[in-house]
Motif scaffolding. Structure first.
Motif, short mmCIF file in Angstrom:
data_model
loop_
_atom_site.label_atom_id
_atom_site.label_comp_id
_atom_site.label_asym_id
_atom_site.label_seq_id
_atom_site.Cartn_x
_atom_site.Cartn_y
_atom_site.Cartn_z
N LEU A 68 0.91 -1.48 0.08
CA LEU A 68 -0.08 -0.07 -0.25
C LEU A 68 0.92 1.26 0.21
CD1 LEU A 68 -2.74 1.25 0.13
CD2 LEU A 68 -2.49 1.30 2.81
N VAL A 69 0.85 1.90 -1.07
CA VAL A 69 1.70 3.33 -1.26
C VAL A 69 0.84 4.22 -0.95
CG1 VAL A 69 3.03 4.29 -2.66
CG2 VAL A 69 3.13 1.99 -3.00
N MET A 70 1.34 5.29 -0.08
CA MET A 70 0.48 6.40 0.53
C MET A 70 1.26 7.75 0.37
SD MET A 70 -0.22 4.42 4.07
CE MET A 70 -1.49 5.63 4.53
N LEU A 71 0.32 8.68 -0.33
CA LEU A 71 0.86 10.07 -0.86
C LEU A 71 -0.12 10.94 0.09
CD1 LEU A 71 1.18 9.81 -4.52
CD2 LEU A 71 2.87 9.24 -2.78
N HIS A 72 0.50 11.88 0.97
CA HIS A 72 -0.03 12.85 1.85
C HIS A 72 -0.62 13.97 1.19
CE1 HIS A 72 3.43 15.43 1.57
NE2 HIS A 72 4.05 14.35 1.37
N GLY A 73 -1.19 14.89 1.78
CA GLY A 73 -1.59 16.21 1.12
C GLY A 73 -0.56 17.32 1.33
N PHE A 74 -1.01 18.42 0.65
CA PHE A 74 -0.38 19.63 0.84
C PHE A 74 0.08 20.09 2.45
CE2 PHE A 74 0.46 24.40 0.80
CZ PHE A 74 1.52 24.37 0.10
N THR A 75 1.20 20.39 2.74
CA THR A 75 1.64 20.57 4.26
C THR A 75 1.61 19.21 4.80
OG1 THR A 75 -0.44 21.02 5.23
CG2 THR A 75 0.38 22.75 4.29
N GLY A 76 1.50 18.43 4.34
CA GLY A 76 1.52 16.77 5.26
C GLY A 76 2.89 16.29 5.07
N SER A 77 2.94 15.09 5.51
CA SER A 77 4.10 14.27 5.52
C SER A 77 3.97 12.76 5.70
CB SER A 77 5.21 14.66 6.26
OG SER A 77 4.99 14.16 7.56
N ALA A 78 4.90 11.94 5.40
CA ALA A 78 4.54 10.42 5.67
C ALA A 78 4.18 10.13 7.37
CB ALA A 78 5.63 9.68 5.37
N ALA A 79 4.91 11.10 7.74
CA ALA A 79 4.72 10.86 9.51
C ALA A 79 3.23 11.27 9.75
CB ALA A 79 5.50 12.00 10.17
N GLY A 80 2.49 12.05 9.12
CA GLY A 80 1.29 12.60 9.18
C GLY A 80 0.22 11.62 9.34
N TRP A 81 0.63 10.25 8.95
CA TRP A 81 -0.29 9.15 8.81
C TRP A 81 -0.59 8.60 10.23
CZ3 TRP A 81 -3.60 8.94 4.61
CH2 TRP A 81 -3.01 9.34 3.54
N PHE A 84 -2.35 -0.25 9.00
CA PHE A 84 -2.41 -1.18 7.56
C PHE A 84 -1.50 -2.24 7.74
CE2 PHE A 84 -3.87 3.22 6.29
CZ PHE A 84 -5.20 2.69 6.11
N ALA A 85 -0.27 -2.43 8.28
CA ALA A 85 0.63 -3.60 8.33
C ALA A 85 -0.17 -4.73 9.00
CB ALA A 85 1.83 -3.01 9.04
N THR A 86 -0.96 -4.55 9.99
CA THR A 86 -1.66 -5.43 10.43
C THR A 86 -2.93 -6.14 9.50
OG1 THR A 86 -3.61 -4.18 11.22
CG2 THR A 86 -1.67 -4.58 12.79
N TYR A 87 -3.04 -5.68 8.38
CA TYR A 87 -3.71 -6.39 7.42
C TYR A 87 -2.88 -7.03 6.76
CZ TYR A 87 -8.04 -3.65 7.96
OH TYR A 87 -9.30 -3.10 8.52
N GLY A 88 -1.43 -7.05 6.96
CA GLY A 88 -0.67 -8.09 6.35
C GLY A 88 -0.07 -7.44 5.02
N LEU A 89 -0.32 -6.05 4.86
CA LEU A 89 0.16 -5.27 3.68
C LEU A 89 1.49 -4.85 4.24
CD1 LEU A 89 -2.96 -3.16 3.42
CD2 LEU A 89 -2.35 -4.95 1.64
N ARG A 90 2.38 -4.56 2.91
CA ARG A 90 3.64 -3.91 3.21
C ARG A 90 3.45 -2.40 3.01
NH1 ARG A 90 8.83 -3.81 -1.09
NH2 ARG A 90 10.04 -2.47 0.20
N VAL A 91 3.57 -1.55 3.65
CA VAL A 91 3.11 -0.20 3.86
C VAL A 91 4.29 0.95 3.53
CG1 VAL A 91 1.92 1.70 5.03
CG2 VAL A 91 1.37 -0.54 5.43
N ILE A 92 4.12 1.64 2.39
CA ILE A 92 5.14 2.58 1.94
C ILE A 92 4.70 4.15 1.95
CG2 ILE A 92 6.68 2.96 0.20
CD1 ILE A 92 6.58 0.10 -0.61
#
Length: 281
Positions: free
Chosen positions: A28-41, A48-56
């Protein structure tokens, strides 16, 4: 698997990862919004990792830990697509192994990037395919430029205070205090150059309209919008009508930032949709 910087196309991009490469057949590849960051999730990366997904989760150019070049053209949506695909290549993700999720600005970039043919499915949260009307686009480019100039002039803190008062984010006022504080801290970690040039390079005013291309996107698309965000709910409904394989979910009691305002529903929706891509019926 934590945080790292990945060098691609002459820039360094911040990446946060959860789950194990090779363990899951889907990322699962995640792109944040303006003023956001990966840390913002926040905790959602672990959820999401508990679903067995590799999260990026990526820091888009000019945000978070990523570089903030001075050339606004470097932020253009074509370059965003190249950078996202290059990062995934570096991380060993191959074609049809990933679901791409984007929120707001990240959603516009995700939609554009989905036309690369690389992804198995797409999830758009509070996202638009750009502005169809050239006059409206020009007006938006003008206001984005004014906003970019004000960030450079007044600095990040003054800008974030104005940004948080936008009607678009009114429903965020109902978030728990700690959540609002964490969101503000994350936003304040951005740099003026990065935010200003991101607006100039990949703001809605300079993005090509993708409306006409929607009927040609032949992958499953999950559209998520908050019912209190009437503008983006209307856009999501419009997109749902023309995308060949779309599912539309309007979330009651949520505004623009569904993932913060209704986190459990968001995680469950995204997690289950992604899982359904690992076992296509």
């Amino acid at each position: 698997m934590g945080s790292m910087l990945v060098q691609v196309n002459g820039v360094r991009l911040g990446v946060k990862q959860r789950g194990e490469a090779g363990k899951s057949d889907l990322a699962l590849v995640m792109l944040h919004g303006f003023t956001g960051s990966a840390a913002g999730w926040g905790h959602q990366l672990d959820a999401f990792a508990t679903y067995g997904l590799r999260v990026i989760a990526l820091d888009l150019l000019g945000h978070g830990q990523s570089d903030a070049p001075y050339d606004p053209q470097r932020y253009a949506i074509e370059h965003c697509q190249q950078d996202v695909l290059a990062v995934l290549q570096e991380l060993g993700v191959s074609k049809d192994q990933a679901v791409l999720l984007g929120y707001s600005m990240g959603g516009r970039i995700a939609l554009y990037t989905a036309f690369s043919g690389f992804f198995r499915a797409l999830i758009l949260e509070s996202a638009s395919p750009g502005l169809e009307d050239p006059a409206e686009r020009e007006q938006r480019r003008f206001s984005d430029e004014a906003l970019a100039a004000s960030i450079e002039l007044d600095g990040v803190q003054a800008f974030i205070e104005r940004w948080e008062k936008l009607p678009l984010f009114t429903s965020q006022k109902s978030l728990p205090f700690e959540c609002r504080q964490a969101l503000r801290r994350q936003r304040l970690q951005n740099r003026a150059t990065g935010l200003a040039q991101s607006l100039r390079g990949v703001g809605t005013g300079v993005q090509p309209s993708l409306y006409a291309r929607l009927p040609t996107l032949h992958i499953p698309v999950l559209l998520i919008a908050g019912e209190l965000d009437t503008k983006f709910t209307a856009i999501a409904r419009q997109m749902a009508q023309v995308l060949p394989q779309s599912q539309l979910r309007i979330i009651p009691g949520a505004g623009h930032t569904v993932h913060l305002e209704r986190p459990q529903e968001f995680v469950s929706l995204v997690g289950n949709f992604s899982l359904s891509m690992t076992h296509p019926s």
